[in-house]
Design a protein around this motif. Structure first.
Motif, PDB file in Angstrom:
ATOM      1  N   LEU A  85       0.827  -1.215   0.000  1.00 28.32           N
ATOM      2  CA  LEU A  85       0.000   0.000   0.000  1.00 28.32           C
ATOM      3  C   LEU A  85       0.858   1.260   0.000  1.00 28.32           C
ATOM      4  O   LEU A  85       0.528   2.237  -0.674  1.00 28.32           O
ATOM      5  CB  LEU A  85      -0.937  -0.007   1.206  1.00 28.32           C
ATOM      6  CG  LEU A  85      -2.043  -1.058   1.188  1.00 28.32           C
ATOM      7  CD1 LEU A  85      -2.839  -1.014   2.481  1.00 28.32           C
ATOM      8  CD2 LEU A  85      -2.947  -0.881  -0.007  1.00 28.32           C
ATOM      9  N   GLN A  89       0.881   4.127  -2.885  1.00 28.37           N
ATOM     10  CA  GLN A  89       0.632   5.531  -2.569  1.00 28.37           C
ATOM     11  C   GLN A  89       1.765   6.409  -3.091  1.00 28.37           C
ATOM     12  O   GLN A  89       1.513   7.487  -3.633  1.00 28.37           O
ATOM     13  CB  GLN A  89       0.476   5.715  -1.064  1.00 28.37           C
ATOM     14  CG  GLN A  89       0.142   7.139  -0.679  1.00 28.37           C
ATOM     15  CD  GLN A  89      -0.056   7.283   0.821  1.00 28.37           C
ATOM     16  OE1 GLN A  89       0.074   6.332   1.566  1.00 28.37           O
ATOM     17  NE2 GLN A  89      -0.362   8.487   1.243  1.00 28.37           N
ATOM     18  N   CYS A  90       3.009   5.956  -2.967  1.00 32.51           N
ATOM     19  CA  CYS A  90       4.137   6.737  -3.491  1.00 32.51           C
ATOM     20  C   CYS A  90       4.055   6.875  -5.006  1.00 32.51           C
ATOM     21  O   CYS A  90       4.345   7.943  -5.547  1.00 32.51           O
ATOM     22  CB  CYS A  90       5.459   6.071  -3.110  1.00 32.51           C
ATOM     23  SG  CYS A  90       5.929   6.325  -1.404  1.00 32.51           S
ATOM     24  N   MET A  92       1.286   6.842  -6.785  1.00 32.13           N
ATOM     25  CA  MET A  92       0.195   7.769  -7.102  1.00 32.13           C
ATOM     26  C   MET A  92       0.634   9.206  -6.867  1.00 32.13           C
ATOM     27  O   MET A  92       0.331  10.090  -7.660  1.00 32.13           O
ATOM     28  CB  MET A  92      -1.042   7.443  -6.249  1.00 32.13           C
ATOM     29  CG  MET A  92      -1.759   6.207  -6.701  1.00 32.13           C
ATOM     30  SD  MET A  92      -3.306   5.791  -5.832  1.00 32.13           S
ATOM     31  CE  MET A  92      -3.424   6.874  -4.485  1.00 32.13           C
ATOM     32  N   GLU A  93       1.376   9.448  -5.782  1.00 33.09           N
ATOM     33  CA  GLU A  93       1.844  10.800  -5.499  1.00 33.09           C
ATOM     34  C   GLU A  93       2.820  11.275  -6.565  1.00 33.09           C
ATOM     35  O   GLU A  93       2.782  12.431  -6.977  1.00 33.09           O
ATOM     36  CB  GLU A  93       2.486  10.855  -4.115  1.00 33.09           C
ATOM     37  CG  GLU A  93       1.488  10.753  -2.985  1.00 33.09           C
ATOM     38  CD  GLU A  93       2.151  10.673  -1.632  1.00 33.09           C
ATOM     39  OE1 GLU A  93       3.404  10.672  -1.565  1.00 33.09           O
ATOM     40  OE2 GLU A  93       1.427  10.605  -0.632  1.00 33.09           O
TER      41      GLU A  93
END
Length: 109
Positions: A85, A89-90, A92-93
């Motif tokens: 996860l 998230q990294c 997506m950022e």
């Protein structure tokens, strides 16, 4: 034999780090973790075969061993899920940052 079980867990953490963090391959990390935990469960069945576990727990002996091993192996699965996860998230950022840079580049020639 508890030391061997702990060694299996530590090797599992190392392999998860190598496959998930360094090579970014979550499916291999999940598969390898499953294999190591099945090996640890088999070792627990062999190790605790004749020893008394708990008379207070109204469950069959095999269920008690599986519950003990599930509690012992839950941290590695939690670590794998959190690493997957966190990696997602990294990514997506970084996609959002790249898109905003591209947008700003078009606005400010």
């Amino acid at each position: 034999s508890i030391g061997v079980n702990q060694m299996i867990q530590s090797i599992n953490y190392f392999v998860v780090g190598a496959t998930l963090v360094e090579r970014n391959n979550p499916s291999s990390a999940i598969a390898i973790s499953m294999v190591f935990q099945v090996v640890a469960l088999g070792l627990a069945f062999l190790d605790i075969a004749d020893k008394p576990i708990s008379r207070a727990l109204p469950a069959p002996r095999g269920a008690q061993i599986v519950m003990m091993q599930a509690i012992g192996s839950s941290p590695i699965f939690i670590a794998v899920v959190l690493l997957i996860l966190g990696r997602a998230q990294c990514e997506m950022e970084s996609d959002v940052i790249e898109q905003s840079r591209a947008c700003l580049g078009r606005l400010n020639p």
